[in-house]
Design an enzyme around this catalytic site. Structure first.
Site, PDB file in Angstrom:
ATOM      1  N   ASP A   1       4.829  -4.913  -2.367  1.00 18.64           N
ATOM      2  CA  ASP A   1       3.708  -5.705  -2.892  1.00 18.64           C
ATOM      3  C   ASP A   1       3.684  -7.068  -2.213  1.00 18.64           C
ATOM      4  OD1 ASP A   1       1.487  -6.137  -4.603  1.00 18.64           O
ATOM      5  OD2 ASP A   1       2.727  -7.208  -6.048  1.00 18.64           O
TER       6      ASP A   1
ATOM      7  N   ASP B   1       9.540 -11.830  -6.164  1.00 17.92           N
ATOM      8  CA  ASP B   1       8.889 -10.734  -6.909  1.00 17.92           C
ATOM      9  C   ASP B   1       9.238  -9.366  -6.334  1.00 17.92           C
ATOM     10  OD1 ASP B   1       7.785 -12.607  -8.555  1.00 17.92           O
ATOM     11  OD2 ASP B   1       5.821 -12.617  -7.589  1.00 17.92           O
TER      12      ASP B   1
END
Length: 283
Positions: A168, A185
């Site tokens: 991502d 993340d």
């Protein structure tokens, strides 16, 4: 500020002394700035599944191993215990990935503790000492965009050499720290060797970065680092210091259309024979 309910167990255990402020609210977690003794750190509080906008797609969870067979069966059946185990596994992926990547020399936040679904980690700061901005908050020159793009290409290579694809990666998941770019993340990070979607996700990550930096350096979207890196990985030639071109050699060998049609015809004839056989059996 008032201590969030999810951080209370860390205060009770003496892991956190004070919650200073909320830093951000993302699609998967709330992040707070906390004081741990003399140190200022981040506390990442993962949201419950029904409150996340980022779902546990099978594209990401494919290939993740569960050592406990009872837990694995429960996760497959979707029982209450299985759903909780799946949540725990989802949250622990980021901790495992951060440790593996830091050991491989990738610049990621340093993890310190993971307790009751809360990750304590390094607070990445910018040049002014405040929390570091994300890439999407910066106005870059063409030269800066090229330099940052090259830095992240090298980091993605190191990640893949460690067996991990971010999954991502974009300008929203990179911080501009005082000592350089920091990738964040990672709860959706995937095992490159065990997940059939690893190639497409790596290519997507690289295309995302090229598109973003292409706003400042127009030549970058024409590069093809994702496919080049994966090709080298698949052939066993990828290593952290490999020289890259941003291009991929496509086969110039003409397609054997006649050969393809021969195979198609053989399959069609077999299918027709099978259908005739079934009709004869019914008769």
């Amino acid at each position: 500020m008032k201590i969030p309910k999810r951080i209370e167990p860390l205060v009770e255990e003496g892991l956190v002394d004070e919650v200073i402020c909320q830093l951000m609210s993302g699609k998967e977690a709330m992040v707070y700035v906390v004081r741990c003794g003399e140190a200022i750190r981040c506390a990442k509080v993962y949201k419950e599944a029904n409150a996340r906008s980022f779902r546990q797609s099978v594209d990401y969870t494919e290939g993740r191993r569960v050592k406990n067979s009872r837990r694995a069966r429960a996760m497959e059946k979707g029982t209450r215990y299985g759903r909780k185990a799946q949540e725990d596994a989802w949250r622990s992926v980021e901790v495992d990935s951060l440790c593996r990547l830091a050991a491989a020399g990738v610049r990621v936040p340093q993890p310190y503790n993971f307790f009751e679904g809360v990750l304590l980690m390094e607070l990445v700061t910018g040049v002014n000492g405040a929390a570091a901005p994300r890439l999407n908050d910066l106005a870059l020159t063409a030269e800066e965009a090229r330099a940052h793009h090259l830095t992240l290409v090298r980091e993605v290579v190191r990640m893949l050499c460690a067996g991990i694809v971010h999954g991502d990666l974009s300008e929203y998941n990179v911080l501009a720290g005082s000592d350089g770019l920091v990738i964040i993340d990672l709860p959706q990070a995937i095992d490159a060797a065990a997940n059939n979607n690893a190639r497409s996700m790596l290519v997507r990550d690289m295309d995302n970065l090229a598109a973003y930096f292409g706003r400042f350096a127009p030549e970058l979207p024409a590069t093809d680092y994702g496919r080049e890196i994966w090709s080298l990985y698949q052939s066993g030639k990828l290593h952290p210091d490999i020289a890259l071109t941003g291009r991929i050699e496509h086969s110039k060998k003409p397609v054997d259309i006649a050969g393809v049609m021969r195979v198609v015809n053989i399959v069609l004839k077999k299918e027709a024979a099978w259908q005739r056989h079934k009709l004869e059996m019914r008769g």
